[in-house]
Design a protein around this motif. Structure first.
Motif, short mmCIF file in Angstrom:
data_model
loop_
_atom_site.label_atom_id
_atom_site.label_comp_id
_atom_site.label_asym_id
_atom_site.label_seq_id
_atom_site.Cartn_x
_atom_site.Cartn_y
_atom_site.Cartn_z
N LYS A 181 -11.22 4.54 -13.97
CA LYS A 181 -12.10 3.23 -13.88
C LYS A 181 -11.52 1.46 -13.58
N VAL A 182 -11.68 1.29 -12.75
CA VAL A 182 -11.19 0.19 -12.41
C VAL A 182 -11.93 -1.45 -12.51
N ASN A 183 -11.51 -1.95 -13.70
CA ASN A 183 -12.02 -2.81 -14.09
C ASN A 183 -12.15 -3.95 -13.53
N HIS A 184 -12.65 -3.76 -11.90
CA HIS A 184 -13.32 -5.14 -11.23
C HIS A 184 -14.06 -4.47 -10.38
N PHE A 185 -14.54 -5.39 -9.06
CA PHE A 185 -16.04 -5.33 -8.61
C PHE A 185 -15.19 -4.60 -6.78
N PHE A 186 -13.28 -4.43 -6.86
CA PHE A 186 -13.08 -3.87 -6.00
C PHE A 186 -11.99 -2.92 -5.83
N CYS A 187 -11.31 -2.43 -4.78
CA CYS A 187 -9.84 -1.87 -5.02
C CYS A 187 -8.77 -2.95 -5.15
N GLU A 188 -8.46 -4.06 -5.52
CA GLU A 188 -7.57 -4.78 -6.24
C GLU A 188 -6.18 -4.21 -6.76
N ILE A 189 -5.42 -4.51 -6.02
CA ILE A 189 -3.40 -4.20 -6.25
C ILE A 189 -4.15 -3.93 -7.96
N SER A 190 -3.41 -4.24 -8.56
CA SER A 190 -3.05 -4.77 -9.91
C SER A 190 -3.93 -4.24 -10.64
N VAL A 245 1.34 -1.25 0.08
CA VAL A 245 -0.03 -0.61 -0.26
C VAL A 245 0.92 1.47 -0.07
N LEU A 246 1.80 1.08 0.86
CA LEU A 246 2.68 2.47 1.58
C LEU A 246 3.45 2.49 -0.38
N MET A 247 3.77 1.32 -1.00
CA MET A 247 4.53 1.46 -2.40
C MET A 247 3.68 2.30 -3.30
N LEU A 248 1.95 1.63 -3.01
CA LEU A 248 1.25 2.47 -4.42
C LEU A 248 0.84 3.70 -4.34
N THR A 249 1.04 4.09 -2.99
CA THR A 249 0.64 5.81 -2.46
C THR A 249 2.05 6.82 -3.28
N ALA A 250 2.79 6.04 -3.62
CA ALA A 250 3.94 6.88 -4.04
C ALA A 250 3.59 7.47 -5.58
N LEU A 251 2.82 6.49 -6.02
CA LEU A 251 2.25 6.39 -7.63
C LEU A 251 1.79 8.31 -7.37
N THR A 256 5.04 1.62 -12.53
CA THR A 256 4.36 0.95 -11.72
C THR A 256 5.46 -0.34 -12.09
N SER A 257 6.72 -0.61 -12.62
CA SER A 257 7.21 -1.50 -12.59
C SER A 257 7.90 -2.15 -11.67
N SER A 258 9.01 -1.30 -10.52
CA SER A 258 8.54 -1.83 -9.21
C SER A 258 7.67 -1.84 -8.28
N ASN A 259 6.12 -1.90 -8.88
CA ASN A 259 5.18 -2.78 -8.13
C ASN A 259 4.70 -3.80 -8.41
N PHE A 260 4.86 -4.24 -9.86
CA PHE A 260 4.31 -5.33 -9.76
C PHE A 260 5.52 -6.29 -9.87
N SER A 261 7.22 -5.37 -10.36
CA SER A 261 8.11 -6.90 -9.31
C SER A 261 8.15 -6.86 -8.05
N LEU A 262 7.42 -6.26 -7.13
CA LEU A 262 7.32 -6.04 -5.84
C LEU A 262 6.33 -7.46 -5.46
N ILE A 263 5.61 -7.54 -6.33
CA ILE A 263 4.23 -8.04 -6.69
C ILE A 263 4.56 -10.12 -6.34
N VAL A 264 5.77 -10.19 -7.44
CA VAL A 264 6.10 -11.55 -8.20
C VAL A 264 7.22 -11.78 -7.26
N THR A 265 7.33 -10.74 -6.79
CA THR A 265 8.59 -11.32 -5.95
C THR A 265 7.97 -11.43 -4.09
N GLU A 266 8.28 -10.08 -3.37
CA GLU A 266 7.77 -10.23 -1.89
C GLU A 266 6.39 -10.93 -1.96
#
Length: 308
Positions: free
Chosen positions: A172-181, A159-165, A191-201
């Protein structure tokens, strides 16, 4: 910076707006499933609190799982129901981030609790004489507290990584909730570092509890094959069957969504899979543990008889 950049930011959740002809039916189905989830897990919690015979490590962890299921489902499904009711739903940035933090925290916490429950079954079957020593109340509390801290820390990092964007205008978010991706996919910065964090950490935070479950059941199976009595083998494994069913349901629905490497529009398949582990699994858990557990069935019978 937060107030300047995000004070007017708005996220429109599209949800299932691409199926307007069945919106009312989806609302009814999901509302009934949500009520069943709440009532089922509250019943499990009430039975465990009511009967002293269920005040053991296994049911202590089960009560935590039921509590997490309630919170996990409630972090997303009310938003889904609201979007179906109005055919559109908007969230402010703060509301979106709060929902995202809750969803990631409780989802990861369920993962951790399932691993702790697997370890509990391993100790019960492989070290029955030392079970009360290895799984005393203090150790059980510590395991649950560590699970909470690990889950919240994992969620806070993302979440902290996302707030830096940076975000501009209405998204428009194509989901029924605020899904991170999906929220990352509409960001106006890299957002490359954010997606890298998702697939690593992110992958590690899921993989470690999953490996603990695999190891626990590997040792359990080895111990069961060493038993000479078929009846004893069946009785020992029956204590694991409910947990194993829950594990299969949870990981079976989460895999296709959680390990998705990059953002993009969430198709109907992904949204359905998300409903699988956010609504279907929490709804089925009380049924699995209630119907396959003789102690739970006995206590439920006592509670209902007392109410009658």
């Amino acid at each position: 910076m937060l107030a300047a950049n995000f004070s007017t930011l708005q996220f429109d959740l599209l949800g299932f707006s691409d199926f307007p002809q069945i919106r009312v039916y989806l609302l009814m189905v999901f509302f009934i499933m949500y009520l069943m989830t709440l009532s089922g897990n509250l019943t499990i919690l009430s039975c465990i609190a009511y009967d002293q015979s269920l005040h053991s490590p296994m049911y202590f962890f089960l009560s935590n799982l039921s509590l997490v299921d309630i919170c996990f489902t409630s972090s997303t499904i009310p938003t889904l129901l609201s979007s179906l009711l109005s055919n559109k739903w908007s969230l402010s940035f703060i509301s979106c981030v709060t929902q995202m933090f809750s969803f990631i925290s409780f989802g990861n916490l369920e993962n951790n609790i399932l691993a702790v429950m697997a370890y509990d079954r391993y100790v019960a079957i492989c070290s029955p004489l030392r079970y009360s020593l290895k799984m005393n109340h203090s150790i059980c509390v510590v395991l649950v507290v560590i699970s909470w801290i690990a889950a919240c820390s994992h969620s806070l990092l993302h979440v902290l990584m996302l707030t830096a964007l940076r975000y501009f205008g209405v998204k428009k978010v194509n989901h029924f909730f605020c899904e991170i991706s999906q929220v990352l996919s509409v960001a106006d910065s890299d957002t490359s570092s954010n997606f890298s964090l998702i697939v690593t950490e992110g992958a590690v935070s899921v993989a470690i509890p999953f490996l603990c479950i695999i190891l626990s059941y590997t040792f359990i199976l080895v111990a069961l094959f060493r038993l000479q009595s078929t009846a004893g083998r069946h009785k020992s494994f029956s204590t694991c069957s409910s947990h194993l069913t829950t594990v299969c349901l949870f990981y079976g629905t989460i895999t296709s969504v959680y390990f998705r490497p990059s953002g993009g529009a969430a198709g109907i398949g992904e949204r359905a899979a998300t409903l699988g582990y956010t609504l279907l699994t929490p709804m089925l858990n009380p049924i699995i543990y209630g119907l396959r557990n003789d102690a739970m069935k006995r206590v439920m019978g006592k509670v209902f008889q007392r109410k009658i």
